[in-house]
Design an enzyme around this catalytic site. Structure first.
Site, PDB file in Angstrom:
ATOM      1  N   TYR A 157       0.936  -1.230  -0.102  1.00  0.00           N
ATOM      2  CA  TYR A 157       0.367  -0.325  -0.175  1.00  0.00           C
ATOM      3  C   TYR A 157       0.929   1.313  -0.055  1.00  0.00           C
ATOM      4  CZ  TYR A 157      -5.254  -1.011   0.081  1.00  0.00           C
ATOM      5  OH  TYR A 157      -6.402  -0.975  -0.813  1.00  0.00           O
ATOM      6  N   GLU A 164      -0.436   4.707  -0.272  1.00  0.00           N
ATOM      7  CA  GLU A 164      -1.731   6.344  -0.398  1.00  0.00           C
ATOM      8  C   GLU A 164      -0.636   7.159  -0.229  1.00  0.00           C
ATOM      9  OE1 GLU A 164      -5.420   5.213   1.762  1.00  0.00           O
ATOM     10  OE2 GLU A 164      -5.840   3.534   0.680  1.00  0.00           O
ATOM     11  N   ASP A 196      -7.003  13.823 -24.856  1.00  0.00           N
ATOM     12  CA  ASP A 196      -6.681  12.159 -25.006  1.00  0.00           C
ATOM     13  C   ASP A 196      -6.343  11.124 -25.825  1.00  0.00           C
ATOM     14  OD1 ASP A 196      -7.096   9.292 -24.843  1.00  0.00           O
ATOM     15  OD2 ASP A 196      -9.364   9.850 -23.929  1.00  0.00           O
ATOM     16  N   THR A 242      -4.268   6.228 -21.955  1.00  0.00           N
ATOM     17  CA  THR A 242      -3.811   4.890 -21.482  1.00  0.00           C
ATOM     18  C   THR A 242      -1.972   4.352 -22.232  1.00  0.00           C
ATOM     19  OG1 THR A 242      -4.385   3.839 -23.984  1.00  0.00           O
ATOM     20  CG2 THR A 242      -5.985   3.840 -21.954  1.00  0.00           C
ATOM     21  N   LYS A 274      -1.635   1.185 -25.432  1.00  0.00           N
ATOM     22  CA  LYS A 274      -2.166   0.911 -26.475  1.00  0.00           C
ATOM     23  C   LYS A 274      -1.022   0.816 -27.026  1.00  0.00           C
ATOM     24  CE  LYS A 274      -6.918   1.588 -26.285  1.00  0.00           C
ATOM     25  NZ  LYS A 274      -6.954   2.733 -24.567  1.00  0.00           N
ATOM     26  N   ARG A 334      -1.336  -2.333 -18.202  1.00  0.00           N
ATOM     27  CA  ARG A 334      -2.199  -1.402 -19.263  1.00  0.00           C
ATOM     28  C   ARG A 334      -2.842  -0.682 -17.108  1.00  0.00           C
ATOM     29  NH1 ARG A 334      -7.087  -3.353 -21.090  1.00  0.00           N
ATOM     30  NH2 ARG A 334      -5.950  -4.316 -22.539  1.00  0.00           N
TER      31      ARG A 334
HETATM   32  N1  DSN Z   1     -11.853   0.672 -25.949  1.00  0.00           N
HETATM   33  C1  DSN Z   1     -10.563   1.079 -26.317  1.00  0.00           C
HETATM   34  C2  DSN Z   1     -10.467   0.641 -27.992  1.00  0.00           C
HETATM   35  O1  DSN Z   1     -10.603   0.204 -27.845  1.00  0.00           O
HETATM   36  O2  DSN Z   1     -10.750   1.577 -28.021  1.00  0.00           O
HETATM   37  C3  DSN Z   1     -10.687   2.394 -25.808  1.00  0.00           C
HETATM   38  O3  DSN Z   1     -11.178   2.668 -24.864  1.00  0.00           O
END
Ligand code: DSN
Length: 415
Positions: free
Chosen positions: A50, A52, A196, A222, A225, A231
């Site tokens: 933990y 925090e 974003d 994120t 990707k 993730r």
């Molecule tokens: N769900 C994702 C995608 O496949 O583009 C976006 O968060």
């Protein structure tokens, strides 16, 4: 690496998933393969702790090493993107977006984001999400003329609706986004501007898509990707907004940070600073562009006329196939895609007229233009044999062979 344990049921399912990932063609634009360093970091003792709070300001003892790890992750995020402030704690892209809303909006405030039916994301104001439920969400479409963003139209919607936050970014948009224009529009109406970049973060890091740094007040992403990390989420902002965003993430919307994931984010951010990563991003784009051309040559219509990034939408209408039927048949053939609405779609989100294709994962395996041609040919053939189970099984065998020629996890797992 070891992939067995006492819970035989779960480990057997993990082994099957490993086999699926190794021997399928993953064309889901938001997915990728992480390497053994990221897998090892995520599966380590840091999960026990933990922490925090933030480095040197924790609510628990024993955080010395975690402080160093999180500080390194923050510094690497700032360095990679050139940002003034970074928070590496968001558990996901959705959490990163929620933190920005929480930092600068009150419930009921107006937000303006891209229509989810035209490529926007759930958390940019779609009705079923917190962003559409707790805030007054309005959206901008793509132009009916060329299926691209029309900045004059976005400007006129912004002037009419007077949003407090304008969001740029998409889950299914294949053209360059002009962040400078978005900022100009935001300034005209006195709105905050959030970019974003979840989908294009790797391209931005490699200098292959213009950066929102210097234009956006907030940048969310994120990390899994095109960035090819664990993730998770990340939010960056200008220095003056740092305190606001930090207290929005914790204690605003999250409790304890996932320190094993933060360590893996740090590893991924370091990888993203290498020439090898930049070369990888260049090949992602070359592959996507070549694939879009091949699909077009095979008689498919490419939404927006092509791609500048890692993905594109295929309109299946000329082939008289729905996105859902295509997804099901392709999955049975070992080719993973997702059905996707195309702009101005007349079908429902569960059926759709399109599929979304992306190249980050197959490019990680080392596939290049020649393989894109083979894959497009296979997709075309499967869609011509939609109800032919034996054809799908034969394609499945070919897909396995192609994947076996570009092994990825085979070098670290016994598969
Ligand atoms: N769900 C994702 C995608 O496949 O583009 C976006 O968060």
């Amino acid at each position: 690496m070891k992939l067995d344990g006492k819970d035989t049921k779960i480990f057997e399912l993990m082994r099957r998933e490993l086999d699926r990932e190794e021997y399928s063609l993953i064309l889901i634009a938001s997915e990728n393969y992480v390497d053994e360093d990221i897998l090892a970091t995520q599966g380590c003792v840091l999960t026990n702790k933990y922490a925090e709070g933030y480095p040197s300001r924790r609510y628990y003892s024993g955080c010395a090493y975690l402080d160093e790890i999180e500080s390194i992750a923050i510094e690497r995020a700032k360095e990679l993107f050139g940002a003034e402030h970074a928070n590496v704690q968001p558990h996901s892209g959705s959490s990163a977006n929620m933190a920005v809303f929480y930092a600068v909006l009150q419930p009921g405030d107006t937000v303006l984001g891209m229509d989810i039916a035209h490529g926007g994301h759930l958390t940019h104001g779609a009705r079923p999400s917190f962003s559409g439920k707790m805030y007054r969400a309005v959206s901008y479409p793509v132009s009916a003329r060329d299926e691209m963003l029309d900045y004059d139209e976005i400007r006129s919607i912004a002037h009419k609706e007077k949003p407090k936050l304008i969001i740029a970014g998409a889950s299914a948009y294949s053209k360059v986004i002009d962040f400078q224009k978005f900022r100009e529009i935001a300034d005209e109406v006195g709105a905050y501007f959030m970019a974003d970049i979840a989908h294009i973060a790797g391209l931005v890091a490699a200098g292959l898509h213009p950066s929102p740094v210097g234009h956006a007040h907030f940048i969310t992403t994120t990390t899994h990707k095109t960035l090819r990390g664990p993730r998770g989420g990340l939010v960056m902002c200008t220095a003056d907004l740092g305190k606001k965003i930090d207290s929005a993430v914790f204690p605003g919307i999250q409790g304890g940070p996932l320190m094993h994931v933060i360590a893996a984010k740090a590893v991924a951010l370091k990888q993203a600073m290498t020439e090898e990563f930049r070369e990888y991003q260049r090949q992602i784009v070359l592959n996507a562009q070549h694939m879009a051309k091949c699909m077009s040559d095979l008689g498919f219509r490419i939404v927006s006329g092509g791609t500048d990034n890692h993905l594109f939408l295929v309109d299946l209408t000329p082939k008289n196939v729905t996105g859902n039927d295509a997804q099901v048949a392709l999955e049975a053939s070992g080719i993973m895609v997702n059905k996707n609405l195309i702009p101005f779609d007349t079908r429902t989100p569960n059926v759709t007229s399109g599929i979304r294709l992306g190249t980050p994962a197959i490019t990680t395996r080392g596939m290049k233009e020649k393989e894109m041609e083979i894959i497009c040919e296979m997709i075309d053939q499967v869609l011509r044999h939609l109800n032919d189970v034996s054809f799908m099984e034969k394609t499945r065998v070919k897909v396995r062979e192609l994947c076996a020629s570009f092994p990825f996890y085979k070098r670290i797992y016994d598969i």
